[in-house]
Design a protein around this motif. Structure first.
Motif, PDB file in Angstrom:
ATOM      1  N   PHE A  12     -20.106  17.998  -7.460  1.00  0.00           N
ATOM      2  CA  PHE A  12     -19.230  17.330  -6.481  1.00  0.00           C
ATOM      3  C   PHE A  12     -18.810  15.960  -7.001  1.00  0.00           C
ATOM      4  O   PHE A  12     -17.652  15.555  -6.896  1.00  0.00           O
ATOM      5  N   SER A  28     -11.970  19.506  -3.803  1.00  0.00           N
ATOM      6  CA  SER A  28     -13.257  19.912  -4.380  1.00  0.00           C
ATOM      7  C   SER A  28     -14.404  19.584  -3.433  1.00  0.00           C
ATOM      8  O   SER A  28     -14.831  20.453  -2.654  1.00  0.00           O
ATOM      9  N   GLN A  29     -14.905  18.357  -3.464  1.00  0.00           N
ATOM     10  CA  GLN A  29     -16.053  17.982  -2.619  1.00  0.00           C
ATOM     11  C   GLN A  29     -15.706  18.211  -1.143  1.00  0.00           C
ATOM     12  O   GLN A  29     -14.586  17.963  -0.717  1.00  0.00           O
ATOM     13  N   GLY A  30     -16.698  18.685  -0.384  1.00  0.00           N
ATOM     14  CA  GLY A  30     -16.426  19.043   1.010  1.00  0.00           C
ATOM     15  C   GLY A  30     -16.445  17.855   1.953  1.00  0.00           C
ATOM     16  O   GLY A  30     -17.508  17.459   2.439  1.00  0.00           O
ATOM     17  N   TYR A 117     -26.166  26.219  -2.492  1.00  0.00           N
ATOM     18  CA  TYR A 117     -25.836  24.792  -2.455  1.00  0.00           C
ATOM     19  C   TYR A 117     -26.707  24.078  -3.486  1.00  0.00           C
ATOM     20  O   TYR A 117     -27.890  24.382  -3.630  1.00  0.00           O
ATOM     21  N   ASN A 166     -22.175  27.904   2.353  1.00  0.00           N
ATOM     22  CA  ASN A 166     -21.452  27.137   1.342  1.00  0.00           C
ATOM     23  C   ASN A 166     -21.891  27.667  -0.023  1.00  0.00           C
ATOM     24  O   ASN A 166     -23.087  27.668  -0.299  1.00  0.00           O
ATOM     25  N   TYR A 197     -22.790  23.939   8.993  1.00  0.00           N
ATOM     26  CA  TYR A 197     -21.408  24.333   9.370  1.00  0.00           C
ATOM     27  C   TYR A 197     -21.391  25.142  10.664  1.00  0.00           C
ATOM     28  O   TYR A 197     -20.518  25.986  10.872  1.00  0.00           O
ATOM     29  N   LYS A 228     -20.731  16.749   8.807  1.00  0.00           N
ATOM     30  CA  LYS A 228     -19.927  17.919   8.461  1.00  0.00           C
ATOM     31  C   LYS A 228     -19.062  18.371   9.626  1.00  0.00           C
ATOM     32  O   LYS A 228     -17.929  18.796   9.430  1.00  0.00           O
ATOM     33  N   PHE A 312     -14.690  26.025   3.541  1.00  0.00           N
ATOM     34  CA  PHE A 312     -14.369  26.354   2.156  1.00  0.00           C
ATOM     35  C   PHE A 312     -13.707  27.725   2.070  1.00  0.00           C
ATOM     36  O   PHE A 312     -14.017  28.618   2.849  1.00  0.00           O
ATOM     37  N   ARG A 357     -13.697  27.233  -5.533  1.00  0.00           N
ATOM     38  CA  ARG A 357     -13.797  26.913  -4.107  1.00  0.00           C
ATOM     39  C   ARG A 357     -12.839  25.780  -3.759  1.00  0.00           C
ATOM     40  O   ARG A 357     -12.827  24.751  -4.431  1.00  0.00           O
TER      41      ARG A 357
HETATM   42  N1  GLN Z   1     -21.747  19.534   0.850  1.00  0.00           N
HETATM   43  C1  GLN Z   1     -20.640  19.030   0.078  1.00  0.00           C
HETATM   44  C2  GLN Z   1     -19.935  20.135  -0.642  1.00  0.00           C
HETATM   45  O1  GLN Z   1     -20.423  21.237  -0.739  1.00  0.00           O
HETATM   46  C3  GLN Z   1     -21.016  18.024  -0.963  1.00  0.00           C
HETATM   47  C4  GLN Z   1     -21.987  16.982  -0.590  1.00  0.00           C
HETATM   48  C5  GLN Z   1     -22.344  16.194  -1.821  1.00  0.00           C
HETATM   49  O2  GLN Z   1     -21.467  15.791  -2.566  1.00  0.00           O
HETATM   50  N2  GLN Z   1     -23.585  16.054  -2.068  1.00  0.00           N
HETATM   51  O3  GLN Z   1     -18.890  19.901  -1.163  1.00  0.00           O
END
Ligand code: GLN
Length: 377
Positions: A12, A28-30, A117, A166, A197, A228, A312, A357
């Motif tokens: 990320f 990219s990063q969520g 994850y 995720n 989520y 989130k 995502f 993703r």
């Molecule tokens: N959960 C977020 C993701 O999947 C990222 C969180 C993080 O950067 N640690 O994108």
């Protein structure tokens, strides 16, 4: 000496960094590119003005724990004791680490589904545990329970779940719950269920939280994130639910990791939760984003994989290129200005199904701009 010799910088951080460097649109990063609720921000401001600026109690302020218990009653029909079964944490990732640190010691095996994850495996390793990786079945990423059973040994201590998942967007089904119930009854395994989520679930599906099932909850840590779901990932606010005997142990670790969590934000969130309308509207809000993103992506050569939840969307790119997913994700960031996450980063052995993703928690104009660029590939 390194406790995590194979760990580098998270994907990320890498992809968000690359996006910034190349002025790319960052899918990219969520995290959302829109702000969190105005009322919520005001409530936090009011709490600061009112002088709630010193340490909160170690498990969290009682009004927030009570509000969380009420939400759990409303959504999952479960009664959770705010005094003994809820702890407020600085974010979901912390809540997960603390649960693992509480129960996992040298040699303990932890079943982890991949793609996973990226913090799960390092969290287990740093506590001396042994990650036992079980692949989800490609391409719909369901759990193969006979495979899970084949990995159970006398050392199996815990199984980690993530629903909605995720990076894949898959969710637990009634059959998964039935299989879990059998497994837990037969083997006395602990569960760590990452449900950050929880409100991001689509097509009229229901979130099958572990909190709904007393036979599972009695062996479980269940972790959540305000960041989130309330569009404020930078606040790092979350919580963990566990039965009292597990939570007592969890708090022993928590009190020496960070002791307590940001006080004014807890007061703000406690008041905000009094009106469930906001969180009840989230599935529809995010489904609209997902559907919009999917409709735009029809004009590209990417192929979507099925997703029922999370923010995502996985996309196959086999009609575009046969590059590895990391090379592909880096190249489209640099050459076309859209950053994504290569899904191989969620496999310890780098398994590469040529899938990337995209995070669609973005303003419509951001999604439109991104897809304009992706159409050129
Ligand atoms: N959960 C977020 C993701 O999947 C990222 C969180 C993080 O950067 N640690 O994108």
């Amino acid at each position: 000496m390194s406790k995590l010799p194979n760990v580098g910088t998270t994907i990320f951080t890498v992809m968000s960094g690359l996006a910034a460097q190349h002025a790319a649109i960052n899918l990219s990063q969520g995290f959302p590119d829109f702000d969190c609720n105005e009322t919520l921000k005001h409530l936090v401001g009011e709490a600061m003005e009112a002088g709630y600026n010193q340490y909160a109690p170690m498990p969290g302020i009682m009004p927030l724990r009570e509000a969380i218990a009420e939400k759990i009653r409303l959504l999952y029909g479960q009664s959770v004791n705010p005094d003994t079964e809820i702890t407020v944490t600085p974010g979901g990732t912390y809540a997960i680490f603390t649960a693992i640190a509480t129960v996992i010691g040298p040699g303990d095996e932890v079943i982890i589904f991949e793609p996973a994850y990226d913090s799960y495996i390092p969290n287990v390793l740093v506590n001396g545990g042994v990650p036992v990786r079980v692949p989800l079945s490609f391409p719909d990423y369901h759990i193969d329970w006979s495979l899970v059973r084949s990995k159970i040994t006398p050392r199996t201590k815990m199984i980690m779940l993530n629903t909605p998942h995720n990076p894949t967007g898959s969710i637990l089904t009634p059959n998964d719950i039935a299989e879990l119930e059998k497994l837990v009854a037969e083997h006395n395994i602990l569960i760590l269920s990452d449900e950050v989520y929880e409100h991001l679930i689509y097509d009229g599906k229901e979130h099958l939280s572990i909190l709904r099932y007393p036979s599972l909850l009695k062996n479980s840590f269940v972790t959540f994130s305000f960041g989130k779901v309330f569009h404020n990932t930078g606040w790092k606010m979350g919580y963990c639910i566990a039965p009292a005997h597990l939570m007592a142990e969890y708090r022993k670790v928590h009190q020496y990791l960070c002791f307590s969590v940001n006080t004014p934000m807890q007061y703000g969130l406690a008041k905000f939760l009094q009106t469930p309308d906001h969180y009840l509207s989230l599935p529809a809000f995010f489904q609209e984003k997902r559907d919009y993103f999917l409709s735009l992506m029809k004009d590209t050569r990417f192929t979507p994989l099925h997703s029922s939840g999370s923010y995502f969307q996985l996309m196959k790119y086999d009609r575009i290129s046969d590059e590895g997913d990391k090379d592909f994700a880096i190249r489209i960031t640099k050459e076309f200005g859209v950053a994504s996450i290569p899904v191989s980063a969620f496999y310890e052995d780098g398994k590469d199904d040529h899938v990337v993703r995209f995070c669609f928690a973005k303003r419509n104009e951001t999604l439109e701009k991104a897809v304009e660029r992706l159409k050129k590939i």
